[in-house]
Every structure is written in C-alpha cells, then in structure tokens.
Design a protein around this motif. Structure first.
Motif, PDB file in Angstrom:
ATOM      1  N   LEU A  19     -11.051  47.797  34.473  1.00  0.00           N
ATOM      2  CA  LEU A  19     -12.286  47.757  35.545  1.00  0.00           C
ATOM      3  C   LEU A  19     -13.646  48.261  34.764  1.00  0.00           C
ATOM      4  O   LEU A  19     -14.645  48.023  34.177  1.00  0.00           O
ATOM      5  N   SER A  20     -13.065  49.572  33.662  1.00  0.00           N
ATOM      6  CA  SER A  20     -14.225  49.745  32.117  1.00  0.00           C
ATOM      7  C   SER A  20     -14.274  48.661  31.636  1.00  0.00           C
ATOM      8  O   SER A  20     -15.839  48.235  31.078  1.00  0.00           O
ATOM      9  N   THR A  21     -13.605  47.716  31.564  1.00  0.00           N
ATOM     10  CA  THR A  21     -13.934  46.668  30.194  1.00  0.00           C
ATOM     11  C   THR A  21     -14.580  45.559  30.622  1.00  0.00           C
ATOM     12  O   THR A  21     -15.471  45.409  30.315  1.00  0.00           O
ATOM     13  N   ILE A  22     -14.772  45.519  31.961  1.00  0.00           N
ATOM     14  CA  ILE A  22     -15.004  45.081  32.874  1.00  0.00           C
ATOM     15  C   ILE A  22     -16.344  44.757  33.404  1.00  0.00           C
ATOM     16  O   ILE A  22     -17.799  44.581  32.895  1.00  0.00           O
ATOM     17  N   LEU A  23     -17.160  46.258  33.373  1.00  0.00           N
ATOM     18  CA  LEU A  23     -18.139  46.835  33.469  1.00  0.00           C
ATOM     19  C   LEU A  23     -19.340  47.228  32.099  1.00  0.00           C
ATOM     20  O   LEU A  23     -20.132  47.106  32.434  1.00  0.00           O
ATOM     21  N   SER A  24     -18.348  46.827  31.360  1.00  0.00           N
ATOM     22  CA  SER A  24     -19.248  47.417  29.966  1.00  0.00           C
ATOM     23  C   SER A  24     -18.985  45.422  29.115  1.00  0.00           C
ATOM     24  O   SER A  24     -20.109  45.270  28.341  1.00  0.00           O
ATOM     25  N   LEU A  25     -18.645  44.514  30.248  1.00  0.00           N
ATOM     26  CA  LEU A  25     -18.708  43.020  29.385  1.00  0.00           C
ATOM     27  C   LEU A  25     -19.908  42.933  30.295  1.00  0.00           C
ATOM     28  O   LEU A  25     -21.148  42.405  29.378  1.00  0.00           O
ATOM     29  N   VAL A  26     -19.919  42.717  31.376  1.00  0.00           N
ATOM     30  CA  VAL A  26     -20.666  42.058  32.108  1.00  0.00           C
ATOM     31  C   VAL A  26     -22.393  42.484  31.593  1.00  0.00           C
ATOM     32  O   VAL A  26     -22.847  44.315  32.081  1.00  0.00           O
ATOM     33  N   GLN A  27     -23.361  41.351  31.696  1.00  0.00           N
ATOM     34  CA  GLN A  27     -24.887  41.702  31.127  1.00  0.00           C
ATOM     35  C   GLN A  27     -26.090  41.365  32.316  1.00  0.00           C
ATOM     36  O   GLN A  27     -26.806  41.329  32.612  1.00  0.00           O
ATOM     37  N   ASN A  28     -25.297  41.797  33.858  1.00  0.00           N
ATOM     38  CA  ASN A  28     -26.301  41.381  34.851  1.00  0.00           C
ATOM     39  C   ASN A  28     -25.721  42.572  35.934  1.00  0.00           C
ATOM     40  O   ASN A  28     -26.257  42.266  37.025  1.00  0.00           O
ATOM     41  N   LYS A  29     -25.389  43.678  35.230  1.00  0.00           N
ATOM     42  CA  LYS A  29     -25.165  44.767  35.592  1.00  0.00           C
ATOM     43  C   LYS A  29     -26.173  45.505  36.143  1.00  0.00           C
ATOM     44  O   LYS A  29     -26.515  46.628  35.081  1.00  0.00           O
ATOM     45  N   ASP A  30     -26.373  46.046  37.090  1.00  0.00           N
ATOM     46  CA  ASP A  30     -27.402  46.603  37.944  1.00  0.00           C
ATOM     47  C   ASP A  30     -29.059  46.906  37.301  1.00  0.00           C
ATOM     48  O   ASP A  30     -29.271  47.426  36.336  1.00  0.00           O
ATOM     49  N   GLY A  31     -29.047  45.056  37.151  1.00  0.00           N
ATOM     50  CA  GLY A  31     -29.839  44.712  36.349  1.00  0.00           C
ATOM     51  C   GLY A  31     -30.425  44.104  35.285  1.00  0.00           C
ATOM     52  O   GLY A  31     -28.856  44.131  34.826  1.00  0.00           O
ATOM     53  N   TYR A  32     -30.532  43.256  33.996  1.00  0.00           N
ATOM     54  CA  TYR A  32     -30.810  42.306  32.967  1.00  0.00           C
ATOM     55  C   TYR A  32     -30.426  43.569  31.633  1.00  0.00           C
ATOM     56  O   TYR A  32     -30.968  44.496  31.701  1.00  0.00           O
ATOM     57  N   SER A  33     -29.334  43.609  31.144  1.00  0.00           N
ATOM     58  CA  SER A  33     -29.459  43.574  29.503  1.00  0.00           C
ATOM     59  C   SER A  33     -30.165  42.924  29.026  1.00  0.00           C
ATOM     60  O   SER A  33     -30.872  42.270  29.447  1.00  0.00           O
ATOM     61  N   SER A  34     -30.642  44.208  27.611  1.00  0.00           N
ATOM     62  CA  SER A  34     -31.783  43.787  26.666  1.00  0.00           C
ATOM     63  C   SER A  34     -31.609  42.720  25.799  1.00  0.00           C
ATOM     64  O   SER A  34     -32.530  41.300  25.559  1.00  0.00           O
ATOM     65  N   SER A  35     -30.872  41.876  25.930  1.00  0.00           N
ATOM     66  CA  SER A  35     -29.590  40.354  25.031  1.00  0.00           C
ATOM     67  C   SER A  35     -29.956  39.678  26.095  1.00  0.00           C
ATOM     68  O   SER A  35     -29.337  38.557  25.726  1.00  0.00           O
ATOM     69  N   VAL A  36     -30.302  39.486  27.393  1.00  0.00           N
ATOM     70  CA  VAL A  36     -30.539  38.824  28.039  1.00  0.00           C
ATOM     71  C   VAL A  36     -31.850  37.586  28.502  1.00  0.00           C
ATOM     72  O   VAL A  36     -32.736  38.927  28.234  1.00  0.00           O
ATOM     73  N   PRO A  37     -31.809  36.561  28.054  1.00  0.00           N
ATOM     74  CA  PRO A  37     -33.427  35.971  27.525  1.00  0.00           C
ATOM     75  C   PRO A  37     -33.477  35.512  28.823  1.00  0.00           C
ATOM     76  O   PRO A  37     -33.203  35.392  30.006  1.00  0.00           O
ATOM     77  N   ALA A  38     -35.299  35.594  28.524  1.00  0.00           N
ATOM     78  CA  ALA A  38     -36.091  35.133  30.007  1.00  0.00           C
ATOM     79  C   ALA A  38     -35.213  33.655  30.238  1.00  0.00           C
ATOM     80  O   ALA A  38     -35.671  33.376  31.918  1.00  0.00           O
ATOM     81  N   GLU A  39     -35.597  32.929  29.654  1.00  0.00           N
ATOM     82  CA  GLU A  39     -33.962  31.524  30.145  1.00  0.00           C
ATOM     83  C   GLU A  39     -33.592  31.451  31.225  1.00  0.00           C
ATOM     84  O   GLU A  39     -33.788  30.146  32.195  1.00  0.00           O
ATOM     85  N   VAL A  40     -33.400  32.518  31.555  1.00  0.00           N
ATOM     86  CA  VAL A  40     -31.907  32.706  33.014  1.00  0.00           C
ATOM     87  C   VAL A  40     -32.087  33.720  33.270  1.00  0.00           C
ATOM     88  O   VAL A  40     -31.210  34.348  34.117  1.00  0.00           O
ATOM     89  N   LYS A  41     -33.042  34.235  33.796  1.00  0.00           N
ATOM     90  CA  LYS A  41     -33.549  35.012  34.551  1.00  0.00           C
ATOM     91  C   LYS A  41     -34.788  34.347  35.645  1.00  0.00           C
ATOM     92  O   LYS A  41     -35.473  33.742  35.547  1.00  0.00           O
ATOM     93  N   PRO A  42     -34.622  34.646  36.618  1.00  0.00           N
ATOM     94  CA  PRO A  42     -34.594  34.678  37.925  1.00  0.00           C
ATOM     95  C   PRO A  42     -36.588  34.095  37.994  1.00  0.00           C
ATOM     96  O   PRO A  42     -36.994  35.380  37.088  1.00  0.00           O
ATOM     97  N   GLY A  43     -37.493  33.518  38.321  1.00  0.00           N
ATOM     98  CA  GLY A  43     -38.537  33.742  37.902  1.00  0.00           C
ATOM     99  C   GLY A  43     -39.378  33.039  36.652  1.00  0.00           C
ATOM    100  O   GLY A  43     -40.508  32.899  36.407  1.00  0.00           O
ATOM    101  N   TYR A  44     -38.503  32.340  36.082  1.00  0.00           N
ATOM    102  CA  TYR A  44     -38.564  31.676  34.318  1.00  0.00           C
ATOM    103  C   TYR A  44     -39.811  30.844  35.125  1.00  0.00           C
ATOM    104  O   TYR A  44     -38.660  29.783  35.785  1.00  0.00           O
TER     105      TYR A  44
END
Length: 220
Positions: A19-44
């Motif tokens: 579970l700890s590994t999964i939580l560390s890997l996903v980048q849409n957890k509790d908001g978007y990480s800084s590495s998520v490009p704008a092109e895949v965020k809702p509202g783009y």
C-alpha cells in the motif's frame, strides 16, 4: 559466531509495504503532483488557428478551441479512498483475515498474484497528445479484477507456480494492453460571421477531431 535475529514476515507487513508503494507511485493522490502536465488535467483548454495563411480563411481568422472533456479517470483521488479500496480487495481475497500469520512460500506466490490483479486495474499510465510525459494515476473507475486461483498454504510449490507469478508481475509492469481515449470538446469561431470561415472551420473540425485525444494505458 552469533546467529542473526530475523523477524518473521507476516502478511500485515506485505500489505502495509504494498500500500505504501502504491501511494508513493500514483500522482493524482490528494491533488496532482508537480510532474503532472496541464494537458491531462480537467479543465485544460487551448485555442489555435486553422486555415490558410496563418489561420485565415478567405481573409477571416478561423479558430479552434480544444477543451479536455470531463473524465473521472483523470480526476484526483484521496489517500483514504485508495487505502479503503486496497484493504477491501485484501479482505475479499482472504488475505486480510490472516494478516498476523507468517507468510509461507505458497502464500507469498498467492499474494503477488493478487497484487498483480489489483495493479493491472488500478494503476494506469496517463499521457497526452501535446506532451511526451507519462504519469501514473490511480484508476477510481474500474473495480472488476482478474480472478486468481486460491490454494492451500501447505501445498508444495512447483516451478510452474513461480513462473506463473513472474509472468503475472511482468505483464502488469511492462504491458500497456488497454488504451482509453479521453476526448476533447472542439468548438470553432471567427472574428466575423463569415459563412466561408464557419463552413471551413466545421469541415476542419470534422477531419481533426479523431486525432485529438488524451490517452492513458492500463497496465495489465
């Protein structure tokens, strides 16, 4: 020479670590990480010109606006949701019930096979047409998992068992067999009511919409 004091490996340790590994890997957890490009965020949304001579159609500017359509796959998800779904999966597969038990070799194979089933559905790689980035998202939409074959803890382990486990893990990690296309909404406009621009924009929209998308790959 003293004998090292090793602590026995329990299923709870495997559950917590996974579970700890999964939580560390996903980048849409509790908001978007800084590495998520704008092109895949809702509202783009992006506006561009289509037509001859720098976007002019018969002397009139013609614009296309591409807006990412609403798609639950691309939304953020809370840590609580991920944790609850993972723990429920562990319960449904009979693993949580033996959390305090020491892991056997057969049990370890069963555990990895089930984790492969969970990750093949819940971890997806997301990318967009206008970005080369690929980011891992937690899929909160699908909840139907591949079936694994439960076995008894005291059954002997064969080479076939190990090969099956490795094949399941390799398939989950390396393959992207499911492609989902989250489409843009496309609208056209001009600086005047010129019918030539409207008709040309409409024609261009029809021919361009099929190639404009956000794609994400399901690790399976």
């Amino acid at each position: 020479m003293s004998t090292p004091n090793y602590s026995p490996l329990t299923y709870q340790t495997l559950i917590d670590s996974t579970l700890s590994t999964i939580l560390s890997l996903v980048q849409n957890k509790d908001g978007y990480s800084s590495s998520v490009p704008a092109e895949v965020k809702p509202g783009y949304s992006i506006t561009t010109t289509i037509g001859r001579s720098g976007g002019l159609v018969n002397g009139t500017p013609c614009y296309f606006t591409f807006t990412l359509s609403a798609d639950t796959h691309l939304n953020t998800v809370t840590t609580e949701t991920i944790t609850n779904e993972f723990n429920q999966f562990m319960t449904d597969r009979g693993i949580m019930a033996k959390a305090s038990s020491v892991v056997t070799t057969r049990g370890l194979i069963n555990f990895f096979n089930n984790i492969a089933a969970f990750c093949s559905v819940k971890l997806i790689l997301v990318t967009g047409q206008n970005t080369a980035s690929k980011v891992m998202f937690y899929n909160q939409v699908e909840n139907t998992y591949p079936v694994t074959s439960p076995t008894q803890e005291n059954e002997l382990v064969s080479a076939t068992d190990f090969n099956s486990m490795l094949n399941a893990l390799n398939s989950t990690i390396n393959n992207a067999t499911k492609l989902y296309i989250a489409r843009y909404t496309i609208s056209s406009s001009s600086s005047s009511s010129s019918s030539s621009c409207s008709s040309s924009c409409s024609s261009s929209s029809s021919s361009s919409s099929s190639s404009t998308y956000i794609a994400y790959f399901n690790l399976d």
